[in-house]
Design an enzyme around this catalytic site. Structure first.
Site, mmCIF file in Angstrom:
data_model
loop_
_atom_site.group_PDB
_atom_site.id
_atom_site.type_symbol
_atom_site.label_atom_id
_atom_site.label_comp_id
_atom_site.label_asym_id
_atom_site.label_seq_id
_atom_site.Cartn_x
_atom_site.Cartn_y
_atom_site.Cartn_z
ATOM 1 N N ARG A 16 0.773 -1.398 0.003
ATOM 2 C CA ARG A 16 -0.070 0.010 -0.056
ATOM 3 C C ARG A 16 0.836 1.105 0.017
ATOM 4 O O ARG A 16 2.201 1.216 0.290
ATOM 5 C CB ARG A 16 -0.879 -0.010 1.188
ATOM 6 C CG ARG A 16 -1.871 -1.146 1.486
ATOM 7 C CD ARG A 16 -2.561 -0.928 2.703
ATOM 8 N NE ARG A 16 -3.743 -2.139 2.691
ATOM 9 C CZ ARG A 16 -3.442 -3.278 3.321
ATOM 10 N NH1 ARG A 16 -2.185 -3.330 4.132
ATOM 11 N NH2 ARG A 16 -4.224 -4.189 3.715
ATOM 12 N N LYS B 262 -2.225 -1.873 8.074
ATOM 13 C CA LYS B 262 -3.273 -1.263 8.738
ATOM 14 C C LYS B 262 -3.530 -1.837 10.040
ATOM 15 O O LYS B 262 -3.481 -2.893 10.335
ATOM 16 C CB LYS B 262 -4.478 -1.721 7.807
ATOM 17 C CG LYS B 262 -4.966 -1.173 6.484
ATOM 18 C CD LYS B 262 -6.319 -1.297 5.980
ATOM 19 C CE LYS B 262 -6.437 -0.490 4.622
ATOM 20 N NZ LYS B 262 -7.800 -0.764 4.024
ATOM 21 N N HIS C 31 -2.186 2.136 -5.895
ATOM 22 C CA HIS C 31 -2.898 1.079 -5.792
ATOM 23 C C HIS C 31 -3.040 0.119 -6.754
ATOM 24 O O HIS C 31 -3.053 -1.050 -6.692
ATOM 25 C CB HIS C 31 -4.289 1.410 -5.046
ATOM 26 C CG HIS C 31 -4.709 0.369 -3.960
ATOM 27 N ND1 HIS C 31 -3.897 0.289 -2.896
ATOM 28 C CD2 HIS C 31 -5.685 -0.585 -4.155
ATOM 29 C CE1 HIS C 31 -4.648 -0.565 -1.988
ATOM 30 N NE2 HIS C 31 -5.570 -1.072 -2.812
ATOM 31 N N ARG D 228 -0.148 -2.511 -6.727
ATOM 32 C CA ARG D 228 -0.863 -3.406 -5.782
ATOM 33 C C ARG D 228 -1.568 -4.630 -6.500
ATOM 34 O O ARG D 228 -1.422 -5.647 -6.300
ATOM 35 C CB ARG D 228 -1.207 -2.994 -4.448
ATOM 36 C CG ARG D 228 -1.610 -3.648 -3.467
ATOM 37 C CD ARG D 228 -1.986 -2.802 -2.161
ATOM 38 N NE ARG D 228 -2.953 -3.616 -0.959
ATOM 39 C CZ ARG D 228 -2.685 -4.458 -0.260
ATOM 40 N NH1 ARG D 228 -1.180 -4.843 -0.297
ATOM 41 N NH2 ARG D 228 -3.159 -4.912 0.704
ATOM 42 N N HIS E 294 -4.384 -8.907 3.720
ATOM 43 C CA HIS E 294 -5.826 -8.955 3.899
ATOM 44 C C HIS E 294 -6.224 -9.708 5.064
ATOM 45 O O HIS E 294 -5.820 -10.750 5.359
ATOM 46 C CB HIS E 294 -6.361 -9.408 2.713
ATOM 47 C CG HIS E 294 -6.365 -8.592 1.347
ATOM 48 N ND1 HIS E 294 -6.611 -8.845 0.085
ATOM 49 C CD2 HIS E 294 -6.036 -7.297 1.578
ATOM 50 C CE1 HIS E 294 -6.440 -7.909 -0.682
ATOM 51 N NE2 HIS E 294 -5.874 -6.904 0.032
ATOM 52 N N TYR F 35 -9.451 -10.144 -6.722
ATOM 53 C CA TYR F 35 -8.541 -10.378 -7.826
ATOM 54 C C TYR F 35 -8.834 -11.663 -8.680
ATOM 55 O O TYR F 35 -8.078 -11.627 -9.773
ATOM 56 C CB TYR F 35 -7.002 -10.473 -7.299
ATOM 57 C CG TYR F 35 -6.874 -9.418 -6.329
ATOM 58 C CD1 TYR F 35 -6.683 -9.380 -4.888
ATOM 59 C CD2 TYR F 35 -6.473 -7.924 -7.221
ATOM 60 C CE1 TYR F 35 -6.491 -8.210 -4.358
ATOM 61 C CE2 TYR F 35 -6.059 -7.004 -6.517
ATOM 62 C CZ TYR F 35 -6.164 -6.958 -4.858
ATOM 63 O OH TYR F 35 -5.761 -5.763 -4.322
#
Length: 281
Positions: free
Chosen positions: A148, A172, A244, A247, A270, A279
């Site tokens: 990210r 995150k 992004h 990514r 994730h 994806y």
């Protein structure tokens, strides 16, 4: 209980007890402050403990006239989390957002670049300047490690474990993960670190920051967006791309070359494999 204090206390709770990222907390605060300003504008003297479902529904209705469905859905999520916090702290007994549903935003498939477009974009960087060498290392790292943009600009020299072949990435909620890194990307980062980064006097708070601006401080998210936009124009790539996009492309190319979803999930950081399944499209 006044709105300013309630929002401040909620932000502290979200950071310390829920472990949410600073960007998420800022978004929550913005949404709550929009509600506060709307109440003031309409001379409604509701407190966080007394505001009703009908008033909140009216606010969401007005908000829907000025923002996209995705922003509206996020605002509803912010308000639900805020009132759950008030219930937890016993400031109120009911959840006024229970019957207020978020709009359907659909599934927006992520944009991707082909491997040829990635190579074209990175190879078009002018490496005759220190900034060019830095930019090549940054974009190579973004793509090769699937980071990210927030993870890229906070990457530290002490996070580089090149002998072991991985980076330590803080994602995150300050959650850390190990991401594999290939020899080619290591070579490019080492070149930048030894030939460019070592000659930039760093500010006291950025002695360990890997990617620096010319003043010795860390780069901003906006600066990374600007660099990528300008480089795409120079490379003749007409897609709308952002940090992004690198990514998304990283994950897509892994999938196309036989990587399993669980491995991709771990590398992307994730929490849910459902997110990674995007994806598959």
């Amino acid at each position: 209980m006044k709105w300013n204090q309630a929002i401040k206390d909620f932000a502290i709770y979200a950071q310390l007890e829920r472990g949410l990222s600073l960007n998420t907390i800022k978004a929550y605060k913005r949404d709550l402050q929009k509600l506060q300003k709307w109440l003031d504008k309409n001379e409604m003297n509701h407190t966080p403990a007394s505001i009703s479902q009908d008033t909140l529904r009216s606010f969401i209705y007005q908000l829907a006239k000025t923002v996209q469905p995705r922003s509206q859905a996020r605002a509803i999520s912010s308000l639900k989390s805020f009132f759950e916090y008030l219930i937890l702290e016993r400031y109120r007994e009911d959840q006024p957002m229970t019957l207020i549903e978020a709009p359907k935003t659909g599934c927006k498939l992520p944009d991707t670049l082909t491997t040829k477009e990635i190579d074209l974009l990175i190879n078009s960087i002018d490496r005759s300047t220190p900034e060019g060498e830095r930019n090549r290392a940054m974009l190579e790292t973004l793509y090769a490690c699937g980071l990210r943009v927030s993870e890229l600009i906070t990457l530290k020299i002490s996070d580089l474990f090149f002998k072991e072949g991985f980076l330590k990435v803080t994602g995150k909620g300050d959650k850390q993960r190990l991401v594999p890194i290939g020899d080619y990307t290591i070579k490019i980062i080492e070149l930048y670190k030894n030939e460019v980064r070592s000659h930039v006097p760093s500010k006291p708070d950025h002695t360990d920051t890997l990617f620096l601006n010319r003043r010795g401080a860390g780069l901003t998210r906006a600066m990374i967006f600007h660099i990528i936009k300008q480089q795409a124009i120079k490379a003749g790539i007409h897609k709308t791309i952002s940090p992004h996009t690198f990514r998304h492309s990283f994950a897509t190319h892994l999938l196309e070359n036989g990587a399993d979803l669980r491995s991709i999930q771990m590398m992307l950081g994730h929490e849910s494999i459902t997110t990674t399944e995007i994806y598959m499209h």
